[in-house]
Every structure is written in structure tokens, then in C-alpha cells.
Design a protein around this motif. Structure first.
Motif, PDB file in Angstrom:
ATOM      1  N   GLY A 280       0.819  -1.216   0.000  1.00  0.00           N
ATOM      2  CA  GLY A 280       0.000   0.000   0.000  1.00  0.00           C
ATOM      3  C   GLY A 280       0.842   1.251   0.000  1.00  0.00           C
ATOM      4  O   GLY A 280       0.522   2.229  -0.699  1.00  0.00           O
ATOM      5  N   LYS A 281       1.920   1.265   0.789  1.00  0.00           N
ATOM      6  CA  LYS A 281       2.798   2.437   0.844  1.00  0.00           C
ATOM      7  C   LYS A 281       3.435   2.726  -0.513  1.00  0.00           C
ATOM      8  O   LYS A 281       3.749   3.877  -0.829  1.00  0.00           O
ATOM      9  CB  LYS A 281       3.883   2.220   1.897  1.00  0.00           C
ATOM     10  N   LEU A 282       3.634   1.659  -1.303  1.00  0.00           N
ATOM     11  CA  LEU A 282       4.238   1.850  -2.625  1.00  0.00           C
ATOM     12  C   LEU A 282       3.240   2.409  -3.639  1.00  0.00           C
ATOM     13  O   LEU A 282       3.635   2.824  -4.734  1.00  0.00           O
ATOM     14  CB  LEU A 282       4.789   0.517  -3.141  1.00  0.00           C
ATOM     15  N   GLY A 283       1.959   2.385  -3.294  1.00  0.00           N
ATOM     16  CA  GLY A 283       0.944   2.874  -4.220  1.00  0.00           C
ATOM     17  C   GLY A 283       0.339   1.798  -5.090  1.00  0.00           C
ATOM     18  O   GLY A 283      -0.415   2.095  -6.023  1.00  0.00           O
ATOM     19  N   LEU A 284       0.662   0.518  -4.807  1.00  0.00           N
ATOM     20  CA  LEU A 284       0.013  -0.569  -5.549  1.00  0.00           C
ATOM     21  C   LEU A 284      -1.447  -0.675  -5.130  1.00  0.00           C
ATOM     22  O   LEU A 284      -1.855  -0.172  -4.079  1.00  0.00           O
ATOM     23  CB  LEU A 284       0.731  -1.890  -5.305  1.00  0.00           C
ATOM     24  N   LYS A 285      -2.221  -1.377  -5.921  1.00  0.00           N
ATOM     25  CA  LYS A 285      -3.637  -1.555  -5.642  1.00  0.00           C
ATOM     26  C   LYS A 285      -3.895  -2.978  -5.146  1.00  0.00           C
ATOM     27  O   LYS A 285      -3.190  -3.913  -5.544  1.00  0.00           O
ATOM     28  CB  LYS A 285      -4.473  -1.290  -6.898  1.00  0.00           C
ATOM     29  N   PRO A 286      -4.896  -3.158  -4.281  1.00  0.00           N
ATOM     30  CA  PRO A 286      -5.287  -4.517  -3.919  1.00  0.00           C
ATOM     31  C   PRO A 286      -5.632  -5.309  -5.175  1.00  0.00           C
ATOM     32  O   PRO A 286      -6.375  -4.829  -6.043  1.00  0.00           O
ATOM     33  CB  PRO A 286      -6.511  -4.306  -3.030  1.00  0.00           C
ATOM     34  N   GLY A 287      -5.088  -6.523  -5.288  1.00  0.00           N
ATOM     35  CA  GLY A 287      -5.144  -7.248  -6.557  1.00  0.00           C
ATOM     36  C   GLY A 287      -6.293  -8.204  -6.729  1.00  0.00           C
ATOM     37  O   GLY A 287      -6.440  -8.808  -7.801  1.00  0.00           O
ATOM     38  N   ASN A 288      -7.147  -8.379  -5.699  1.00  0.00           N
ATOM     39  CA  ASN A 288      -8.247  -9.334  -5.804  1.00  0.00           C
ATOM     40  C   ASN A 288      -9.579  -8.621  -5.617  1.00  0.00           C
ATOM     41  O   ASN A 288     -10.173  -8.648  -4.536  1.00  0.00           O
ATOM     42  CB  ASN A 288      -8.093 -10.453  -4.772  1.00  0.00           C
ATOM     43  N   ASN A 289     -10.027  -7.963  -6.659  1.00  0.00           N
ATOM     44  CA  ASN A 289     -11.322  -7.269  -6.632  1.00  0.00           C
ATOM     45  C   ASN A 289     -11.450  -6.353  -5.419  1.00  0.00           C
ATOM     46  O   ASN A 289     -12.446  -6.390  -4.677  1.00  0.00           O
ATOM     47  CB  ASN A 289     -12.468  -8.282  -6.650  1.00  0.00           C
ATOM     48  N   GLY A 290     -10.429  -5.546  -5.210  1.00  0.00           N
ATOM     49  CA  GLY A 290     -10.457  -4.580  -4.124  1.00  0.00           C
ATOM     50  C   GLY A 290      -9.903  -5.080  -2.811  1.00  0.00           C
ATOM     51  O   GLY A 290      -9.853  -4.335  -1.827  1.00  0.00           O
ATOM     52  N   SER A 291      -9.441  -6.335  -2.766  1.00  0.00           N
ATOM     53  CA  SER A 291      -8.857  -6.887  -1.548  1.00  0.00           C
ATOM     54  C   SER A 291      -7.397  -7.239  -1.782  1.00  0.00           C
ATOM     55  O   SER A 291      -7.006  -7.637  -2.886  1.00  0.00           O
ATOM     56  CB  SER A 291      -9.624  -8.151  -1.124  1.00  0.00           C
ATOM     57  N   TRP A 292      -6.603  -7.117  -0.706  1.00  0.00           N
ATOM     58  CA  TRP A 292      -5.213  -7.541  -0.781  1.00  0.00           C
ATOM     59  C   TRP A 292      -5.078  -9.055  -0.732  1.00  0.00           C
ATOM     60  O   TRP A 292      -4.010  -9.591  -1.000  1.00  0.00           O
ATOM     61  CB  TRP A 292      -4.406  -6.954   0.383  1.00  0.00           C
ATOM     62  N   PHE A 293      -6.164  -9.752  -0.380  1.00  0.00           N
ATOM     63  CA  PHE A 293      -6.050 -11.161  -0.024  1.00  0.00           C
ATOM     64  C   PHE A 293      -6.954 -12.064  -0.866  1.00  0.00           C
ATOM     65  O   PHE A 293      -8.020 -11.655  -1.327  1.00  0.00           O
ATOM     66  CB  PHE A 293      -6.398 -11.352   1.454  1.00  0.00           C
ATOM     67  N   GLN A 294      -6.500 -13.295  -1.039  1.00  0.00           N
ATOM     68  CA  GLN A 294      -7.302 -14.373  -1.612  1.00  0.00           C
ATOM     69  C   GLN A 294      -7.375 -15.477  -0.569  1.00  0.00           C
ATOM     70  O   GLN A 294      -6.354 -16.021  -0.157  1.00  0.00           O
ATOM     71  CB  GLN A 294      -6.671 -14.920  -2.903  1.00  0.00           C
ATOM     72  N   ASP A 295      -8.585 -15.802  -0.130  1.00  0.00           N
ATOM     73  CA  ASP A 295      -8.747 -16.856   0.871  1.00  0.00           C
ATOM     74  C   ASP A 295      -8.375 -18.218   0.290  1.00  0.00           C
ATOM     75  O   ASP A 295      -8.754 -18.550  -0.840  1.00  0.00           O
ATOM     76  CB  ASP A 295     -10.188 -16.913   1.372  1.00  0.00           C
ATOM     77  N   VAL A 296      -7.648 -18.997   1.079  1.00  0.00           N
ATOM     78  CA  VAL A 296      -7.251 -20.354   0.708  1.00  0.00           C
ATOM     79  C   VAL A 296      -7.731 -21.290   1.825  1.00  0.00           C
ATOM     80  O   VAL A 296      -7.153 -21.304   2.914  1.00  0.00           O
ATOM     81  CB  VAL A 296      -5.720 -20.474   0.540  1.00  0.00           C
ATOM     82  N   PRO A 297      -8.820 -22.052   1.595  1.00  0.00           N
ATOM     83  CA  PRO A 297      -9.360 -22.903   2.665  1.00  0.00           C
ATOM     84  C   PRO A 297      -8.428 -24.065   3.001  1.00  0.00           C
ATOM     85  O   PRO A 297      -8.078 -24.870   2.146  1.00  0.00           O
ATOM     86  CB  PRO A 297     -10.692 -23.401   2.092  1.00  0.00           C
ATOM     87  N   LEU A 298      -8.032 -24.139   4.269  1.00  0.00           N
ATOM     88  CA  LEU A 298      -7.110 -25.167   4.741  1.00  0.00           C
ATOM     89  C   LEU A 298      -7.655 -25.824   6.007  1.00  0.00           C
ATOM     90  O   LEU A 298      -8.566 -25.309   6.652  1.00  0.00           O
ATOM     91  CB  LEU A 298      -5.730 -24.568   5.056  1.00  0.00           C
ATOM     92  N   VAL A 299      -7.079 -26.956   6.328  1.00  0.00           N
ATOM     93  CA  VAL A 299      -7.323 -27.595   7.610  1.00  0.00           C
ATOM     94  C   VAL A 299      -5.969 -27.827   8.271  1.00  0.00           C
ATOM     95  O   VAL A 299      -5.065 -28.410   7.663  1.00  0.00           O
ATOM     96  CB  VAL A 299      -8.078 -28.929   7.454  1.00  0.00           C
ATOM     97  N   GLU A 300      -5.830 -27.347   9.487  1.00  0.00           N
ATOM     98  CA  GLU A 300      -4.635 -27.619  10.277  1.00  0.00           C
ATOM     99  C   GLU A 300      -4.849 -28.925  11.023  1.00  0.00           C
ATOM    100  O   GLU A 300      -5.836 -29.080  11.747  1.00  0.00           O
ATOM    101  CB  GLU A 300      -4.379 -26.486  11.264  1.00  0.00           C
ATOM    102  N   ILE A 301      -3.933 -29.862  10.836  1.00  0.00           N
ATOM    103  CA  ILE A 301      -4.030 -31.167  11.470  1.00  0.00           C
ATOM    104  C   ILE A 301      -2.791 -31.382  12.344  1.00  0.00           C
ATOM    105  O   ILE A 301      -1.665 -31.333  11.848  1.00  0.00           O
ATOM    106  CB  ILE A 301      -4.118 -32.307  10.434  1.00  0.00           C
ATOM    107  N   THR A 302      -3.028 -31.600  13.622  1.00  0.00           N
ATOM    108  CA  THR A 302      -1.928 -31.870  14.543  1.00  0.00           C
ATOM    109  C   THR A 302      -2.109 -33.265  15.114  1.00  0.00           C
ATOM    110  O   THR A 302      -3.105 -33.543  15.797  1.00  0.00           O
ATOM    111  CB  THR A 302      -1.887 -30.849  15.682  1.00  0.00           C
ATOM    112  N   ALA A 303      -1.173 -34.153  14.804  1.00  0.00           N
ATOM    113  CA  ALA A 303      -1.253 -35.534  15.289  1.00  0.00           C
ATOM    114  C   ALA A 303      -0.885 -35.598  16.767  1.00  0.00           C
ATOM    115  O   ALA A 303       0.089 -34.985  17.211  1.00  0.00           O
ATOM    116  CB  ALA A 303      -0.330 -36.428  14.476  1.00  0.00           C
ATOM    117  N   LYS A 304      -1.681 -36.332  17.505  1.00  0.00           N
ATOM    118  CA  LYS A 304      -1.436 -36.512  18.939  1.00  0.00           C
ATOM    119  C   LYS A 304      -1.520 -38.006  19.261  1.00  0.00           C
ATOM    120  O   LYS A 304      -2.147 -38.780  18.543  1.00  0.00           O
ATOM    121  CB  LYS A 304      -2.492 -35.754  19.756  1.00  0.00           C
ATOM    122  N   ASN A 305      -0.899 -38.386  20.368  1.00  0.00           N
ATOM    123  CA  ASN A 305      -0.975 -39.779  20.839  1.00  0.00           C
ATOM    124  C   ASN A 305      -0.599 -40.761  19.728  1.00  0.00           C
ATOM    125  O   ASN A 305      -1.278 -41.754  19.491  1.00  0.00           O
ATOM    126  CB  ASN A 305      -2.386 -40.099  21.355  1.00  0.00           C
TER     127      ASN A 305
END
Length: 554
Positions: A72-97
Motif C-alpha cells: 500500500g505504501k508503494l501505491g500498488l492496488k489490492p489485486g483481488n477485486n479490491g482486496s489484498w487477499f485471496q482466501d485459501v481454505p485449509l485444515v490444520e491437522i496436529t497428530a497426537k498420541n
């Protein structure tokens, strides 16, 4: 030294062969990427405050905020239809026992302990408990099913509900040349561990275990252990990845050898047989595998960061700059107790480079084509962010000219060359050759194509959708010390810092080599953004037909 592409074209007109002439419309203003920007951002991103930048953590939140602020400080524009971000659906899996991986039914029981002797996990995102019990064991060689090569390691054997043991890499990885059923020494995608699990799942295996061997794997057990223990991130799906094997993992080679001996087999002999055409899978008669573990599951959306510098005259044509912002977070602790994998080289350098290159392009002024700067998530978990972008592109592949990918810039110092990953695959090689000539440097082929680097970074996700992407590594022929020093530096990093807690910012780094490489990325990207040409894959390349289809709008 600053040099315009107009001057570069004039220089190269005297030395370049006729078939390597600069593309049409390539003149442009030039600027130099800032090493001060690189130093500031690499130091910040790899600090303990970011906790190793694992997706879904406070480290991600800090990384995203920093990048959005910098762009933003450089003057670039958000690249995803007005947003800086693209959601990436993930699942965090932590193995236990996690239980040991136990094999029974042979001459003697064999047990592999979690961590030092085996690692285990799952792609299934809706199962809090995994239990593989008394699963018959089958050795399936390299676990390859390649009809076009008349090769099927699963031919004549039913592995549904069974545990398969798999060798890493391709059958001909020890070949010195680049000819053979699987490209000789150069790894194909069939050699990658990701493919091994994919094929095992298609075959219905309950568990898929890869036998670790340092040379064909291209890294030691320490890398496997640090990468596979702790929280893992998996792409989510509507069915919770129910079609995947219940358990996937790795086992130490000596433990696999003990298992084979218990089953009346010899691992060395089996490995030799698996290299030969017509190999048949070997059931370990009577031997059964059991393993169990619980999973802490947390669904969340990680994010790709997307910044846009709009083009002047052809804004609907796009050039990409990519690098992954994520790393491993907390990992296997070093002897001093440090358990943060800071990822300074891998890949705070590539992330900082996105900002430095954007800064240079803003300073030089917009180009004819638009430029997208994309910091992707989940690379360390299997190229998840770039794969999601490839499947859900913000810009259609047919409007994407090509681009450059940056992953782990070399801190070994200035080099006479760069090592091009996948050299000879696309027309982007000519762009890089021109930029190298201006620096008096050369492009080299990979010295270790058997390590499969082409399939280990984010450019591969774009290539699968037909978009030509250039990816090179810092040179191995150093100005100070030549190839001997280059090999020593690479070995030192791989053995002592790669995917470990000691990949940390060093104020004594020599940044001159990084600056030279950044200039290459800048020059190539700038030329792509000004030319009217559309680079393509060479005739016969695996991605050529995909590119032609996307460009035809079909």
C-alpha cells in the motif's frame, strides 16, 4: 549500475544469435531493486516475533499485515477485486498420541518409533481418529502407474485396505545422463513424494509409507522429521478428502531393511528389482502393519497476498511475480532448545524480493502490461496456496503472459552463473539469457536434476495451468572460490539450516549475489511487461497443449 532495456537490447544486438533477438516492444525505463528494503524485510519476517510464519497462526496475521502495508505504501492496488487477499481454505491437522508403526507376522516383530524412525500423518480432514490395524503389507517398488511409459508397479496386485511401502524418486535416478524411461537422472513428477501418495490413494491403499533414502530423497531424515511433525496444513474439500489413504508417512531405510529381513526379503535386492521394467509388487506374506493417532482438526482460511501495478496500454495482460511467505512455524528443537523455524532464507528472502521488485517497478513507472505481485501461502505443506490460485485464478491463464518465481535466494555471494530449474522448457529462457549477458553471467543446467526441484516450488502450480514461469537459483560457480565454494555453501545450508531452527537472519550476509539475482528478476519481469510477445512452452513440452488451449480461449 543502472541500465535501460533499450541499452540492453543494443548491446545484445551485437552478441546474441538471430533466434534470441529481444521481443517486440521491449524498451522501458529501469530502476534498481533496493537491498536496504531486502535487509529490513528479511530481518523482520524472520524474527522470532513472527514465530516461523506458519499458516493459521499469529505469525500469518503479522505477515499479511506487513505485506499489505508495504504494498500500500508503494501505491500498488489490492489485486483481488479490491482486496489484498485471496482466501485459501485449509485444515490444520496436529497428530497426537501417535503410536509406533508396528509390523507383526514376520520372523520377529518390527517397531518404528514416531519421530526418530518414522513419521505419520493424514490428508483426511474430517477424522479425529486414525487407526490402521493389521493391514497386510505390500512392497510396490517406486509406486508408479504410468501407462504412457508402459510402467505399472501396481499391476497384478490388489492393495485395497493394505499398507504399501514405496521407494522415493524414479527407477532410473542413478542414471548419469538424461535419457531413460523416466528422463534418466532428472526426476519426473512420478518421483515426487506427493505423487506417491496420490497414486496409493487411487489404488485404495489404507496406508502409504515411503522408505527414506537420503540421496534419492535429496535431503536427510532431519528434514523429514522437522517437516512432518507438529501442525500440518492440508487443502480442504467437500468430502474431507475421504478418498485419500488413512495414513501417509515415511520410514527410515534401516528400519525398512529390518522389516524386509523379518519377512524373509532383502531390501537391497528389492530396490534393484524395482528399477527394472516389468517389476512386480511383492506382498510380504503374513506381515501386517498397525498404527494409530488422534488428530486435532482446525479449519481455517489462510491467505495469498495479491498486489497490482496496473498496466498503461494493455492492462488486461498480466505478468506475475510469486514467492511463498509461509514457513514451518514451531518445529523440532535444536540442541539449544530453539524450536522456531524462522525461514530467513526460505523464504523471507523471496517474500522481501516481491516488495523490492514492486518498489523498483513503481519507481521506474508503469509498464504496458499489468504486473501482479503474489505472496502465496502453504508452499511448505505442498504448494497449497499457489495450487489454489491455479485452480481459482484471479486472472485467467489465457490473460497471463508468464512470470518469475522466487524461493530461497542464495546468500553464498556473487556467482558467475545462475542455475535454471527446468531450463529448456519454455521461451522464457531467452529473456533470462539476455539479462544474464548484460551482467556477464551465464545460465547453467541443474547439477542435481534427480532432486526434482522443478516440482518443489510454486512455479509448478502455474505451469500445470499452462503459464510459463521462470525459476532459477543462485549460482553454484561463485566469484570467490568457484564451484568448490558453491558446493560447500549449498551443503552447509542444507545440512545445518534448511527447514531447521537455524535458518535465521545473519547481519554478516553478503548481499551482492542477491542484488545481482534481483536485477535479473527485475529485467526479465520488466521486459515481459513491455513486450507484445506471448512466451510459450517448447514444442513437445508437457505444458504446451494446456497453454495453447488457454490462449485460444477454449
Amino acid at each position: 549500475m543502472r541500465t535501460s532495456l533499450m541499452a540492453l537490447a543494443a548491446i545484445l544486438a551485437l552478441s546474441a544469435p538471430a533466434n534470441a533477438a529481444a521481443p517486440k516492444g521491449s524498451a522501458s525505463t529501469s530502476a534498481e531493486p533496493s537491498i536496504d528494503t531486502m535487509k529490513r524485510l528479511v530481518k523482520e519476517l524472520s524474527s522470532d516475533a513472527y514465530e516461523g510464519r506458519a499458516p493459521g497462526t499469529a505469525g500469518e496475521e503479522k505477515t499479511l499485515a506487513l505485506l499489505a502495508t508495504e504494498f500500500g505504501k508503494l501505491g500498488l492496488k489490492p489485486g483481488n477485486n479490491g482486496s489484498w487477499f485471496q482466501d485459501v481454505p485449509l485444515v490444520e491437522i496436529t497428530a497426537k498420541n501417535v503410536s509406533a508403526l508396528n509390523f507383526t507376522g514376520g520372523k520377529s516383530a518390527v517397531s518404528a518409533a514416531y519421530g526418530p524412525e518414522m513419521v505419520i500423518g493424514t490428508y483426511r480432514t474430517s477424522q479425529p481418529e486414525i487407526a490402521v490395524k493389521d493391514s497386510p503389507v505390500v512392497f510396490v517398488g517406486y509406486g508408479i502407474n504410468a501407462p504412457e511409459k508402459s510402467w505399472n508397479d501396481y499391476a497384478g496386485v490388489d492393495v485395497k485396505g493394505k499398507t504399501v511401502l514405496i521407494l522415493v524418486n524414479d527407477p532410473d535416478y542413478e542414471t548419469q545422463g538424461l535419457t531413460g524411461p523416466f528422463n534418466g537422472r532428472a526426476m519426473t513428477y512420478y518421483g515426487r513424494w506427493t505423487y506417491k501418495y496420490e497414486e496409493a490413494a487411487r489404488q485404495g491403499a489404507a496406508a502409504a509409507i515411503i522408505v527414506h533414502d537420503t540421496v534419492p530423497a535429496a535431503y536427510g531424515w532431519n528434514v523429514v522429521q522437522s517437516s512432518w511433525t507438529g501442525a500440518q496444513h492440508v487443502a480442504d474439500s467437500a468430502n474431507g478428502n475421504a478418498g485419500q489413504s488413512a495414513a501417509i508417512g515415511w520410514i527410515q531405510k534401516d528400519k525398512a531393511a529390518a522389516l524386509m529381513a523379518s519377512a524373509g526379503q532383502d531390501l537391497t535386492a528389492l530396490m534393484a528389482a524395482a528399477k527394472m521394467p516389468g517389476f512386480k509388487a511383492v506382498p510380504l506374506n503374513g506381515v501386517k502393519a498397525s498404527v494409530s493417532f488422534d488428530n486435532d482438526l482446525r479449519k481455517h482460511s489462510s491467505k495469498n497476498v495479491v498486489a497490482l501495478l496496473p498496466g498503461k496500454t494493455r492492462p488486461n495482460e498480466y505478468v506475475l511475480y510469486t514467492g511463498h511467505w509461509d514457513h514451518l512455524g514451531h518445529c523440532q528443537a535444536a540442541p539449544d532448545g530453539d524450536d522456531i523455524c524462522n525461514g530467513a532464507v526460505d523464504n523471507a528472502t523471496g517474500t522481501a524480493a516481491l516488495v523490492a521488485l514492486a518498489q523498483a517497478n513503481v519507481k521506474a513507472g508503469p509498464t504496458d502490461r499489468s504486473q501482479l505481485f503474489i505472496a502465496v501461502t502453504g508452499e511448505e505443506s505442498g504448494l497449497l496456496g499457489s495450487a489454489y490460485y491455479g485452480d481459482h485464478p484471479i486472472v485467467p491463464a489465457g490473460q497471463t503472459v508468464g512470470g518469475v518465481n522466487m524461493d530461497a535466494l542464495s546468500m553464498a555471494g556473487p556467482a558467475k552463473n545462475v542455475v535454471v530449474i527446468g531450463r529448456g522448457k519454455s521461451g522464457l529462457d531467452a529473456y533470462l539469457d539476455r539479462a544474464l549477458a548484460a551482467q556477464g553471467r551465464v545460465a547453467s543446467d541443474e547439477p542435481t536434476p534427480e532432486k526434482g526441484f522443478y516440482y518443489r516450488s510454486d512455479h509448478f502450480s502455474f505451469a500445470k495451468h499452462g503459464v510459463p514461469m521462470l525459476y532459477f537459483e543462485g549460482g553454484d560457480d561463485l566469484v570467490n572460490g568457484g564451484t568448490v565454494a558453491g558446493a560447500a555453501a549449498a551443503k552447509d545450508y542444507e545440512e545445518h539450516r534448511y527447514h531447521g531452527p537455524k535458518d535465521e537472519y545473519d547481519p554478516n550476509w553478503d548481499w551482492n549475489g542477491v542484488l545481482g539475482d534481483l536485477k535479473l528478476y527485475y529485467t526479465v519481469g520488466r521486459e515481459l511487461a513491455t513486450t507484445t510477445d506471448w512466451p510459450n512452452w517448447v514444442d513437445g513440452d508437457e505444458f504446451r497443449a494446456i497453454r495453447d488451449k488457454s490462449r485460444a480461449g477454449k
